[in-house]
Design a protein around this motif. Sequence first.
Motif, PDB file in Angstrom:
ATOM      1  N   ALA A  93      10.134   3.965  12.130  1.00 23.53           N
ATOM      2  CA  ALA A  93      10.582   3.454  10.829  1.00 23.53           C
ATOM      3  C   ALA A  93      11.521   2.263  11.020  1.00 23.53           C
ATOM      4  O   ALA A  93      11.432   1.267  10.300  1.00 23.53           O
ATOM      5  CB  ALA A  93      11.270   4.550  10.035  1.00 23.53           C
ATOM      6  N   GLU A  94      12.405   2.357  12.006  1.00 20.38           N
ATOM      7  CA  GLU A  94      13.327   1.248  12.288  1.00 20.38           C
ATOM      8  C   GLU A  94      12.559   0.018  12.757  1.00 20.38           C
ATOM      9  O   GLU A  94      12.888  -1.110  12.389  1.00 20.38           O
ATOM     10  CB  GLU A  94      14.349   1.662  13.339  1.00 20.38           C
ATOM     11  CG  GLU A  94      15.323   2.718  12.871  1.00 20.38           C
ATOM     12  CD  GLU A  94      16.297   2.214  11.819  1.00 20.38           C
ATOM     13  OE1 GLU A  94      16.485   0.994  11.694  1.00 20.38           O
ATOM     14  OE2 GLU A  94      16.878   3.058  11.117  1.00 20.38           O
ATOM     15  N   SER A  95      11.540   0.233  13.562  1.00 15.60           N
ATOM     16  CA  SER A  95      10.725  -0.881  14.051  1.00 15.60           C
ATOM     17  C   SER A  95      10.000  -1.567  12.891  1.00 15.60           C
ATOM     18  O   SER A  95       9.958  -2.798  12.809  1.00 15.60           O
ATOM     19  CB  SER A  95       9.717  -0.369  15.072  1.00 15.60           C
ATOM     20  OG  SER A  95       8.814  -1.369  15.430  1.00 15.60           O
ATOM     21  N   PHE A  96       9.429  -0.759  12.003  1.00 14.81           N
ATOM     22  CA  PHE A  96       8.735  -1.330  10.855  1.00 14.81           C
ATOM     23  C   PHE A  96       9.706  -2.073   9.945  1.00 14.81           C
ATOM     24  O   PHE A  96       9.402  -3.150   9.433  1.00 14.81           O
ATOM     25  CB  PHE A  96       7.999  -0.235  10.081  1.00 14.81           C
ATOM     26  CG  PHE A  96       7.169  -0.761   8.951  1.00 14.81           C
ATOM     27  CD1 PHE A  96       6.083  -1.587   9.199  1.00 14.81           C
ATOM     28  CD2 PHE A  96       7.481  -0.451   7.644  1.00 14.81           C
ATOM     29  CE1 PHE A  96       5.320  -2.081   8.159  1.00 14.81           C
ATOM     30  CE2 PHE A  96       6.729  -0.937   6.602  1.00 14.81           C
ATOM     31  CZ  PHE A  96       5.639  -1.758   6.855  1.00 14.81           C
ATOM     32  N   ASN A  97      10.901  -1.530   9.759  1.00 17.42           N
ATOM     33  CA  ASN A  97      11.926  -2.181   8.949  1.00 17.42           C
ATOM     34  C   ASN A  97      12.298  -3.539   9.552  1.00 17.42           C
ATOM     35  O   ASN A  97      12.481  -4.525   8.827  1.00 17.42           O
ATOM     36  CB  ASN A  97      13.149  -1.281   8.847  1.00 17.42           C
ATOM     37  CG  ASN A  97      14.110  -1.734   7.784  1.00 17.42           C
ATOM     38  OD1 ASN A  97      13.724  -2.405   6.834  1.00 17.42           O
ATOM     39  ND2 ASN A  97      15.360  -1.365   7.926  1.00 17.42           N
ATOM     40  N   ALA A  98      12.383  -3.609  10.870  1.00 23.23           N
ATOM     41  CA  ALA A  98      12.693  -4.881  11.533  1.00 23.23           C
ATOM     42  C   ALA A  98      11.574  -5.896  11.306  1.00 23.23           C
ATOM     43  O   ALA A  98      11.836  -7.094  11.110  1.00 23.23           O
ATOM     44  CB  ALA A  98      12.910  -4.657  13.025  1.00 23.23           C
ATOM     45  N   LYS A  99      10.326  -5.424  11.314  1.00 26.91           N
ATOM     46  CA  LYS A  99       9.192  -6.323  11.059  1.00 26.91           C
ATOM     47  C   LYS A  99       9.247  -6.870   9.638  1.00 26.91           C
ATOM     48  O   LYS A  99       8.983  -8.048   9.400  1.00 26.91           O
ATOM     49  CB  LYS A  99       7.876  -5.594  11.288  1.00 26.91           C
ATOM     50  CG  LYS A  99       7.580  -5.342  12.741  1.00 26.91           C
ATOM     51  CD  LYS A  99       6.294  -4.578  12.903  1.00 26.91           C
ATOM     52  CE  LYS A  99       6.062  -4.270  14.365  1.00 26.91           C
ATOM     53  NZ  LYS A  99       4.862  -3.467  14.583  1.00 26.91           N
ATOM     54  N   ILE A 100       9.597  -6.010   8.689  1.00 27.03           N
ATOM     55  CA  ILE A 100       9.713  -6.451   7.291  1.00 27.03           C
ATOM     56  C   ILE A 100      10.814  -7.499   7.156  1.00 27.03           C
ATOM     57  O   ILE A 100      10.627  -8.530   6.506  1.00 27.03           O
ATOM     58  CB  ILE A 100       9.978  -5.252   6.361  1.00 27.03           C
ATOM     59  CG1 ILE A 100       8.742  -4.366   6.276  1.00 27.03           C
ATOM     60  CG2 ILE A 100      10.376  -5.723   4.972  1.00 27.03           C
ATOM     61  CD1 ILE A 100       8.966  -3.075   5.528  1.00 27.03           C
ATOM     62  N   LYS A 101      11.946  -7.260   7.792  1.00 30.00           N
ATOM     63  CA  LYS A 101      13.051  -8.216   7.719  1.00 30.00           C
ATOM     64  C   LYS A 101      12.676  -9.543   8.352  1.00 30.00           C
ATOM     65  O   LYS A 101      13.017 -10.616   7.830  1.00 30.00           O
ATOM     66  CB  LYS A 101      14.295  -7.646   8.385  1.00 30.00           C
ATOM     67  CG  LYS A 101      14.962  -6.571   7.562  1.00 30.00           C
ATOM     68  CD  LYS A 101      16.218  -6.074   8.228  1.00 30.00           C
ATOM     69  CE  LYS A 101      16.884  -5.018   7.368  1.00 30.00           C
ATOM     70  NZ  LYS A 101      18.130  -4.550   7.951  1.00 30.00           N
ATOM     71  N   PHE A 115       4.208 -10.659  -4.937  1.00 28.09           N
ATOM     72  CA  PHE A 115       3.525 -11.429  -3.907  1.00 28.09           C
ATOM     73  C   PHE A 115       3.975 -10.980  -2.519  1.00 28.09           C
ATOM     74  O   PHE A 115       3.153 -10.814  -1.612  1.00 28.09           O
ATOM     75  CB  PHE A 115       3.800 -12.932  -4.086  1.00 28.09           C
ATOM     76  CG  PHE A 115       3.198 -13.770  -3.000  1.00 28.09           C
ATOM     77  CD1 PHE A 115       1.832 -13.970  -2.953  1.00 28.09           C
ATOM     78  CD2 PHE A 115       3.998 -14.336  -2.020  1.00 28.09           C
ATOM     79  CE1 PHE A 115       1.270 -14.737  -1.939  1.00 28.09           C
ATOM     80  CE2 PHE A 115       3.451 -15.098  -1.015  1.00 28.09           C
ATOM     81  CZ  PHE A 115       2.080 -15.293  -0.974  1.00 28.09           C
ATOM     82  N   PHE A 116       5.265 -10.759  -2.362  1.00 29.55           N
ATOM     83  CA  PHE A 116       5.791 -10.322  -1.070  1.00 29.55           C
ATOM     84  C   PHE A 116       5.169  -8.988  -0.658  1.00 29.55           C
ATOM     85  O   PHE A 116       4.730  -8.820   0.476  1.00 29.55           O
ATOM     86  CB  PHE A 116       7.315 -10.204  -1.142  1.00 29.55           C
ATOM     87  CG  PHE A 116       7.938  -9.617   0.087  1.00 29.55           C
ATOM     88  CD1 PHE A 116       8.030 -10.362   1.256  1.00 29.55           C
ATOM     89  CD2 PHE A 116       8.419  -8.322   0.081  1.00 29.55           C
ATOM     90  CE1 PHE A 116       8.590  -9.824   2.393  1.00 29.55           C
ATOM     91  CE2 PHE A 116       8.986  -7.776   1.220  1.00 29.55           C
ATOM     92  CZ  PHE A 116       9.075  -8.541   2.372  1.00 29.55           C
ATOM     93  N   LEU A 117       5.117  -8.047  -1.575  1.00 25.15           N
ATOM     94  CA  LEU A 117       4.558  -6.743  -1.253  1.00 25.15           C
ATOM     95  C   LEU A 117       3.063  -6.813  -0.962  1.00 25.15           C
ATOM     96  O   LEU A 117       2.565  -6.120  -0.071  1.00 25.15           O
ATOM     97  CB  LEU A 117       4.838  -5.748  -2.379  1.00 25.15           C
ATOM     98  CG  LEU A 117       6.306  -5.362  -2.557  1.00 25.15           C
ATOM     99  CD1 LEU A 117       6.498  -4.491  -3.785  1.00 25.15           C
ATOM    100  CD2 LEU A 117       6.825  -4.667  -1.314  1.00 25.15           C
ATOM    101  N   SER A 118       2.343  -7.662  -1.682  1.00 27.00           N
ATOM    102  CA  SER A 118       0.901  -7.775  -1.409  1.00 27.00           C
ATOM    103  C   SER A 118       0.669  -8.407  -0.032  1.00 27.00           C
ATOM    104  O   SER A 118      -0.211  -7.974   0.705  1.00 27.00           O
ATOM    105  CB  SER A 118       0.195  -8.573  -2.506  1.00 27.00           C
ATOM    106  OG  SER A 118       0.570  -9.934  -2.456  1.00 27.00           O
ATOM    107  N   ARG A 119       1.449  -9.426   0.310  1.00 22.89           N
ATOM    108  CA  ARG A 119       1.335 -10.031   1.643  1.00 22.89           C
ATOM    109  C   ARG A 119       1.691  -9.028   2.727  1.00 22.89           C
ATOM    110  O   ARG A 119       1.064  -8.961   3.785  1.00 22.89           O
ATOM    111  CB  ARG A 119       2.248 -11.251   1.766  1.00 22.89           C
ATOM    112  CG  ARG A 119       1.825 -12.453   0.973  1.00 22.89           C
ATOM    113  CD  ARG A 119       0.624 -13.072   1.588  1.00 22.89           C
ATOM    114  NE  ARG A 119       0.950 -13.414   2.964  1.00 22.89           N
ATOM    115  CZ  ARG A 119       0.317 -14.292   3.693  1.00 22.89           C
ATOM    116  NH1 ARG A 119      -0.676 -14.944   3.183  1.00 22.89           N
ATOM    117  NH2 ARG A 119       0.665 -14.527   4.931  1.00 22.89           N
ATOM    118  N   LEU A 120       2.711  -8.259   2.474  1.00 22.69           N
ATOM    119  CA  LEU A 120       3.154  -7.252   3.428  1.00 22.69           C
ATOM    120  C   LEU A 120       2.076  -6.210   3.678  1.00 22.69           C
ATOM    121  O   LEU A 120       1.799  -5.834   4.818  1.00 22.69           O
ATOM    122  CB  LEU A 120       4.435  -6.592   2.908  1.00 22.69           C
ATOM    123  CG  LEU A 120       5.260  -5.796   3.874  1.00 22.69           C
ATOM    124  CD1 LEU A 120       5.776  -6.694   4.995  1.00 22.69           C
ATOM    125  CD2 LEU A 120       6.441  -5.166   3.167  1.00 22.69           C
TER     126      LEU A 120
END
Length: 125
Positions: A93-101, A115-120
């Motif tokens: 979860a921490e790794s995924f959070n870092a990718k999002i940031k 738009f951000f959520l769809s790209r994500l």
Amino acid sequence: RRPDAWSESQKERADLLFERYPKLKQAYNLSLNLSNIFEKTTDKLYGLARLAKWHEAVRQSGFKSFNTISRSIQHHYETILNYFDSRSTNASAESFNAKIKAFRSQFRGVRRTEFFLSRLTQMYA
């Protein structure tokens, strides 16, 4: 590294350092003891007791840098103790959070959340 993984030259260097700087050896032993708690303990109750002993050793040592992690463990001990049940962490979860940031910072913030959520979801789904 653990002492059993040291090369001969590393053992010599450690002996010299620890002889000249006993506080460094004390700090190294505190960090080793903390990792041993998580590697070798399988029971929650025993883990709680060992963490309490480690906390007391940190308090007696007077190292301010260890006080931070000791306080964090005290504040979150209930969730930390769950590790001893299933041996799982929140590292993914921490790794995924870092990718999002990182993704968000690449675009210098988010103007339109949709738009951000769809790209994500396109990138990581």
